[in-house]
Write a protein that holds these residues in place. Structure first.
Motif, PDB file in Angstrom:
ATOM      1  N   VAL A  20      10.677  -6.149  -6.664  1.00 45.57           N
ATOM      2  CA  VAL A  20      11.681  -5.836  -7.635  1.00 45.57           C
ATOM      3  C   VAL A  20      11.928  -4.441  -7.649  1.00 45.57           C
ATOM      4  CG1 VAL A  20      12.007  -5.673  -9.813  1.00 45.57           C
ATOM      5  CG2 VAL A  20      11.078  -7.791  -9.177  1.00 45.57           C
ATOM      6  N   ALA A  24      15.802  -3.689  -6.488  1.00 43.09           N
ATOM      7  CA  ALA A  24      16.637  -3.002  -7.250  1.00 43.09           C
ATOM      8  C   ALA A  24      16.934  -1.731  -6.979  1.00 43.09           C
ATOM      9  CB  ALA A  24      15.743  -3.041  -8.798  1.00 43.09           C
ATOM     10  N   CYS A  46      15.174  -9.883  -7.288  1.00 48.74           N
ATOM     11  CA  CYS A  46      14.890  -9.229  -8.559  1.00 48.74           C
ATOM     12  C   CYS A  46      14.533 -10.226  -9.614  1.00 48.74           C
ATOM     13  CB  CYS A  46      15.909  -8.278  -8.964  1.00 48.74           C
ATOM     14  SG  CYS A  46      16.227  -6.643  -8.168  1.00 48.74           S
ATOM     15  N   ALA A  50      10.783 -11.260 -11.214  1.00 42.68           N
ATOM     16  CA  ALA A  50      10.723 -10.748 -12.394  1.00 42.68           C
ATOM     17  C   ALA A  50      10.045 -11.891 -13.071  1.00 42.68           C
ATOM     18  CB  ALA A  50      11.987 -10.443 -13.056  1.00 42.68           C
ATOM     19  N   LEU A  89      14.466  -4.091 -17.351  1.00 46.38           N
ATOM     20  CA  LEU A  89      14.979  -5.109 -16.053  1.00 46.38           C
ATOM     21  C   LEU A  89      15.490  -6.195 -16.626  1.00 46.38           C
ATOM     22  CD1 LEU A  89      14.577  -5.772 -12.851  1.00 46.38           C
ATOM     23  CD2 LEU A  89      12.399  -7.257 -13.816  1.00 46.38           C
ATOM     24  N   VAL A  93      18.995  -3.851 -15.894  1.00 43.25           N
ATOM     25  CA  VAL A  93      19.424  -3.975 -14.641  1.00 43.25           C
ATOM     26  C   VAL A  93      19.797  -5.394 -14.144  1.00 43.25           C
ATOM     27  CG1 VAL A  93      17.854  -3.999 -12.324  1.00 43.25           C
ATOM     28  CG2 VAL A  93      17.299  -2.313 -14.366  1.00 43.25           C
ATOM     29  N   THR A 114      17.907   1.460 -12.970  1.00 43.99           N
ATOM     30  CA  THR A 114      16.798   1.242 -11.767  1.00 43.99           C
ATOM     31  C   THR A 114      15.649   2.393 -11.783  1.00 43.99           C
ATOM     32  OG1 THR A 114      18.330  -0.006 -10.616  1.00 43.99           O
ATOM     33  CG2 THR A 114      16.343   0.793  -9.522  1.00 43.99           C
ATOM     34  N   PHE A 117      13.482   2.246 -14.790  1.00 44.54           N
ATOM     35  CA  PHE A 117      12.402   1.000 -14.544  1.00 44.54           C
ATOM     36  C   PHE A 117      11.276   1.352 -13.654  1.00 44.54           C
ATOM     37  CE2 PHE A 117      11.330  -2.565 -11.747  1.00 44.54           C
ATOM     38  CZ  PHE A 117      10.669  -3.493 -12.625  1.00 44.54           C
TER      39      PHE A 117
END
Length: 138
Positions: A20, A24, A46, A50, A89, A93, A114, A117
């Motif tokens: 991820v 990302a 992603c 996730a 996220l 995102v 991003t 994150f």
């Protein structure tokens, strides 16, 4: 049992969070080039990872319970930061990636989200290794 749970927790973090973070991070640069096929793949990575990433806190809680550290400050801070990272996220995102896919355009906010994150996950990783106040001498 502790070693097993900790091993699964760390492996899950590497396998789930790593892809991820990389996908990302690549997304904004690819969006500037407009390669929709690659963007679709990165967005799928992603989204899928996730969901797989849910295993990380599940095994983290199990490990913390067995280790008896549920009340330790470093763990509580890590849990809060993990929740914030998951929120960034899920709420920032992924939706902005979907917007870019729907109408390919450069989105400066996406790179910032991003980065936030990834910074949150890096902080959690450091807390998991250093464990401030730990008596392990790490």
């Amino acid at each position: 049992m502790t070693k097993f749970l900790l091993s699964v927790h760390v492996i899950a973090a590497i396998i789930a969070v790593g892809p991820v973070a990389v996908a990302a991070s690549m997304f904004p640069a690819v969006a500037r080039k407009g390669d929709v096929v690659v963007l679709t793949t990165l967005h799928r990575i992603c989204r899928v990872y996730a969901v797989v990433g849910i295993a990380v806190p599940v095994f983290g809680f199990a490990t913390a319970g067995v280790m008896g550290v549920m009340g330790d400050a470093w763990l509580i801070v890590s849990i809060v930061l993990t929740a914030i990272a998951a929120g960034v996220l899920a709420l920032l995102v992924l939706p902005v990636q979907a917007e870019v896919l729907a109408a390919p355009a450069r989105n400066a906010r996406l790179a910032m989200y991003t980065g936030i994150f990834n910074l949150l996950w890096a902080t959690v990783t450091v807390l998991m290794i250093v464990r401030p106040g730990s008596t392990t001498g790490a």
